[in-house]
Structure formats: C-alpha cells, structure tokens
Design a protein around this motif. Structure first.
Motif, PDB file in Angstrom:
ATOM      1  N   HIS A 157      -8.800   0.895 -37.102  1.00 50.56           N
ATOM      2  CA  HIS A 157      -9.775   1.983 -37.298  1.00 50.56           C
ATOM      3  C   HIS A 157     -10.998   1.514 -37.912  1.00 50.56           C
ATOM      4  O   HIS A 157     -11.016   1.176 -38.945  1.00 50.56           O
ATOM      5  N   ASP A 163      -6.440  -1.763 -30.993  1.00 48.34           N
ATOM      6  CA  ASP A 163      -5.885  -0.974 -29.740  1.00 48.34           C
ATOM      7  C   ASP A 163      -6.848  -1.108 -28.719  1.00 48.34           C
ATOM      8  O   ASP A 163      -7.800  -1.188 -28.456  1.00 48.34           O
ATOM      9  N   TRP A 164      -6.038  -1.998 -27.840  1.00 48.73           N
ATOM     10  CA  TRP A 164      -6.532  -2.373 -26.492  1.00 48.73           C
ATOM     11  C   TRP A 164      -7.324  -1.324 -25.503  1.00 48.73           C
ATOM     12  O   TRP A 164      -7.553  -1.610 -24.251  1.00 48.73           O
ATOM     13  N   THR A 165      -6.901  -0.059 -25.930  1.00 51.15           N
ATOM     14  CA  THR A 165      -7.653   0.966 -25.105  1.00 51.15           C
ATOM     15  C   THR A 165      -9.033   1.703 -25.902  1.00 51.15           C
ATOM     16  O   THR A 165      -9.470   2.456 -25.253  1.00 51.15           O
ATOM     17  N   ASP A 166      -8.994   1.004 -26.963  1.00 55.86           N
ATOM     18  CA  ASP A 166     -10.392   1.731 -27.561  1.00 55.86           C
ATOM     19  C   ASP A 166     -11.369   0.828 -27.620  1.00 55.86           C
ATOM     20  O   ASP A 166     -11.436  -0.329 -28.421  1.00 55.86           O
ATOM     21  N   ARG A 167     -12.513   0.803 -26.793  1.00 55.98           N
ATOM     22  CA  ARG A 167     -13.644   0.134 -26.356  1.00 55.98           C
ATOM     23  C   ARG A 167     -14.726  -0.155 -27.602  1.00 55.98           C
ATOM     24  O   ARG A 167     -15.206  -1.131 -27.767  1.00 55.98           O
ATOM     25  N   SER A 168     -14.429   0.754 -28.637  1.00 62.60           N
ATOM     26  CA  SER A 168     -15.250   0.717 -29.833  1.00 62.60           C
ATOM     27  C   SER A 168     -15.029  -0.365 -30.804  1.00 62.60           C
ATOM     28  O   SER A 168     -15.469  -1.107 -31.594  1.00 62.60           O
ATOM     29  N   THR A 169     -13.579  -0.911 -30.798  1.00 62.48           N
ATOM     30  CA  THR A 169     -13.045  -1.833 -31.603  1.00 62.48           C
ATOM     31  C   THR A 169     -12.631  -3.214 -30.828  1.00 62.48           C
ATOM     32  O   THR A 169     -12.636  -4.086 -31.303  1.00 62.48           O
ATOM     33  N   THR A 183     -17.229  -0.946 -20.048  1.00 62.41           N
ATOM     34  CA  THR A 183     -18.053  -1.623 -20.839  1.00 62.41           C
ATOM     35  C   THR A 183     -18.669  -2.576 -20.193  1.00 62.41           C
ATOM     36  O   THR A 183     -18.501  -2.802 -18.984  1.00 62.41           O
ATOM     37  N   PHE A 185     -11.684  -1.411 -19.741  1.00 63.89           N
ATOM     38  CA  PHE A 185     -12.247  -0.193 -20.058  1.00 63.89           C
ATOM     39  C   PHE A 185     -13.705  -0.351 -19.799  1.00 63.89           C
ATOM     40  O   PHE A 185     -14.303  -1.309 -19.322  1.00 63.89           O
TER      41      PHE A 185
END
Ligand code: ACO
Length: 323
Positions: free
Chosen positions: A212, A147-153, A28, A26
């Motif tokens: 989350h 969630d490997w599509t959520d760059r914030s976590t 980053t 993603f």
C-alpha cells in the motif's frame, strides 16, 4: 581496518512484464508509466522461484567476480522484505544452499534500504575483525506482494537480486555508511499483514498481503530525505559534491533519481540507471545497479561511488565507497 568490495553480481528472472503487457491488465499506458516513473519493464520470478533462488544466482556471480568460493565466507547478511519463509532467515537458507555452515548468517528487513543496511552491518563486522569474507545480498520477489489490480502500485515493482563480496583492506573501500529510519511514516508505505498481526481476509475475500502506498507523499519525502543524506555523507567526509564519480541510486523512480542527481550537480551520464529495465526491486535495486555499472566497464577501480536508498518505514541510507 576497512572493508572493500571484492566482487559484484546480480540476477534478474527470465520472465519480463512490459508496460504494454500491463496495458492489457488495467487502464494505463506505456507513455504514462515512462513519463511518471522511467520504468519500461519489470522481471517476474517464475512460479516456485523464491527470493533465495534469485539471491543464490547473484551471490554465485559476485563470488566468481571476487575469486572466492563458499568455503571462504564467514558472514552472510541478506537484505529482503519478501523472505522465502518467516524463518529460517534468508541468509541462513542461502548459506545452506551454498553448502557451508558454522558462521553467522542473517536477514535484514529494511524495505528498499535493505541492501544499504546489510552493507553497513557487514562493513562493521569486517572493520572490527569479526569477518574476513562477507557476502552481502539484496534480493526480492516483490511481485508476490503486488496487488495486480491496483494500477497505482503494480506499475512500479519487480523481482531481482544483487550481491557483493566484502573483504578486509588497509585503505577504504567503504569509507562511511549513514543509516536513518522514521517510523512515524509507517502508514505511507507498508504491507499490512504478518504472523503477529494476523492474515485477515478483505471484503473481496483476499488476504491483503499487498504493498500500500501514498505515492505522492512518498515521492516528496523520498526526495527530501535523499537530498539531506547525500549532503550529510559529503559533509561527514569533508568532500565537495564534485568529488563523486558515480551516483548509484535506489532505482524507484527516474524523477526521484533526477532530483538527487540535481542536488549533487551530477549529470545523468554519471548516474547508474537501471530503473527502465527492472523497475523498483526494493533491496535488490542498489546492488543490481552497482553490478550493471561495474560489468559495463563504466565504474572503474579507484573511483568514488555514492550509493543511496529510501524505502518503507521510512528507512533510508547511503554509502560512500572508493571502488
Ligand atoms: N496509469 C494511468 N494513470 C494512472 C496510473 C497508471 N498506472 N496510476 C495512477 N493514475 C492516475 C491517477 O488515478 C490520477 O488520476 P486522477 O488525476 O484522474 O485522479 C493521476 O494518474 C495522477 O495520479 P497521482 O498518483 O497523483 O500520480 P503521480 O504523478 O503522483 O504518479 C507515482 C504516481 C508514479 C506512483 C508517483 O507518485 C511516484 O512515483 N511516487 C513515488 C513512489 C515511489 O517511488 N515509491 C517507491 C519509493 S520507496 C520504495 O522504493 C519502496
């Protein structure tokens, strides 16, 4: 009667996922992740490798360091947020893997504070004379709930395990532990599914068994809560902050660690830092750091350690230990 740490151990799975690997997944950059978190890479459990598998490796190393065999154990307390299965608990599964039986073995679910909570429980068993050789584990396969599509976590978390063996002693040892929780923040850091609430499917057809997090708010409350728990720990023992030889913090984010170190007036050279190498491994992070400090020869017998952690719930806590 007190408890003391007789041996430490840790284990990180072989597979490493670097910040550069994440750049391919993603939008980053290594620079952004390092600057905001201090993390350079994280370890990821192999397919089929479970939390108990990781905990077993760490436990074997801790028992070897303590000079004990599984038959010596009379208590297992296993902190984790990512258990192998709903039940039996991970402590019991680990007991079976060690080939022993007939003594209490439990799981403790307190998110990133899981190890501090587990240590506090085991310490009390030993102080009361109800255990003479306790295995305390913190282990996680957090990669399974990222969630490997959520760059914030996805940049933050990794897998690993750490363990200690506690034995009785005439002098501390574990001097005091301090545990806190505040469920009013349950919506700032959580994983929303479970057997009782159910496993619904989201608009993308996935069961959102993911972490989350409202990162910014978690950050601020973590800094404040850790600051007050370290103050409270020192005050409860009539100690000045200059007495602390080593800060062994939860390895969530270098900036949270720096803030706590500043509060204690402790230079970063006296802080055990492993966050760059494995990111946030939740309940595993404090015992991983402790073992790194001990095995590298930095933490020596007789030194005063302050352990602290903060995590989902929120839960947080500390332990003051004469190693
Ligand atoms: N790469 C590049 N840019 C990103 C990334 C990423 N991986 N993630 C978010 N951004 C962007 C955001 O989209 C945002 O862009 P915008 O300004 O255009 O909207 C910008 O970077 C800033 O986002 P913030 O979320 O405000 O960034 P922040 O400085 O707060 O850093 C972080 C985010 C690292 C998650 C931080 O809030 C943090 O560390 N919080 C604490 C989290 C933590 O440690 N949790 C664990 C403690 S408890 C426990 O251990 C479970």
């Amino acid at each position: 009667m007190y408890s003391r740490i007789a041996g430490t151990g840790s284990y990180l799975p072989e597979k490493v996922l670097t910040n550069h690997d994440l750049e391919k997944m993603f939008e980053t950059s290594d620079e952004w992740i390092r600057e905001r978190t201090g993390i350079g890479q994280r370890h990821i459990a192999a397919e089929g490798q479970t939390t108990v598998d990781l905990g077993l490796e760490a436990a074997r190393r801790a028992m070897e360091a303590a000079g004990v065999v599984p038959e010596d154990l009379d208590l297992i307390v296993f902190g984790t947020t990512t258990p192998d299965q709903i039940f039996p608990n991970c402590g019991t599964l680990l007991q079976e893997r060690l080939g022993v039986r007939n003594f209490p073995a439990m799981g403790v679910e307190a998110a990133c504070s899981g190890f501090i909570y587990a240590l506090s429980i085991a310490d009390k068993f030993i102080r009361l004379g109800d255990a003479k050789c306790a295995l305390v584990v913190g282990a996680e396969t957090l990669s399974r709930i990222v969630d490997w599509t959520d760059r914030s976590t996805a940049i933050l978390f990794g897998d690993g395990a750490g363990a200690v063996v506690l034995k009785p002693a005439d002098d501390p040892g574990i001097i005091s532990t301090h545990l806190r929780a505040d469920g009013s923040h349950k919506d700032l850091l959580y994983c929303p599914v479970g057997p009782s609430k159910g496993f619904p499917v989201d608009e993308r057809g996935r069961t959102p068994m993911f972490i989350h997090m409202a990162g910014n708010e978690v950050f601020k409350i973590a800094v404040k809560s850790l600051g007050s728990i370290v103050d409270e720990t020192l005050a409860a023992n009539g100690l000045d902050k200059s007495a602390i030889d080593w800060l062994v913090p939860h390895q969530a984010n270098i900036r949270i660690i720096q803030a706590t170190a500043k509060k204690l007036d402790i230079p970063l050279e006296r802080v055990i830092l492993t966050v760059e190498e494995h990111g946030n491994t939740s309940a595993a992070s404090v015992p991983l750091a402790l073992d790194a400090g001990v095995r590298s020869g930095r933490i020596k017998r007789g030194e005063l350690l302050l352990l602290e952690a903060f995590g989902g719930g929120f839960t947080w806590g500390s332990a003051l230990i004469r190693y």
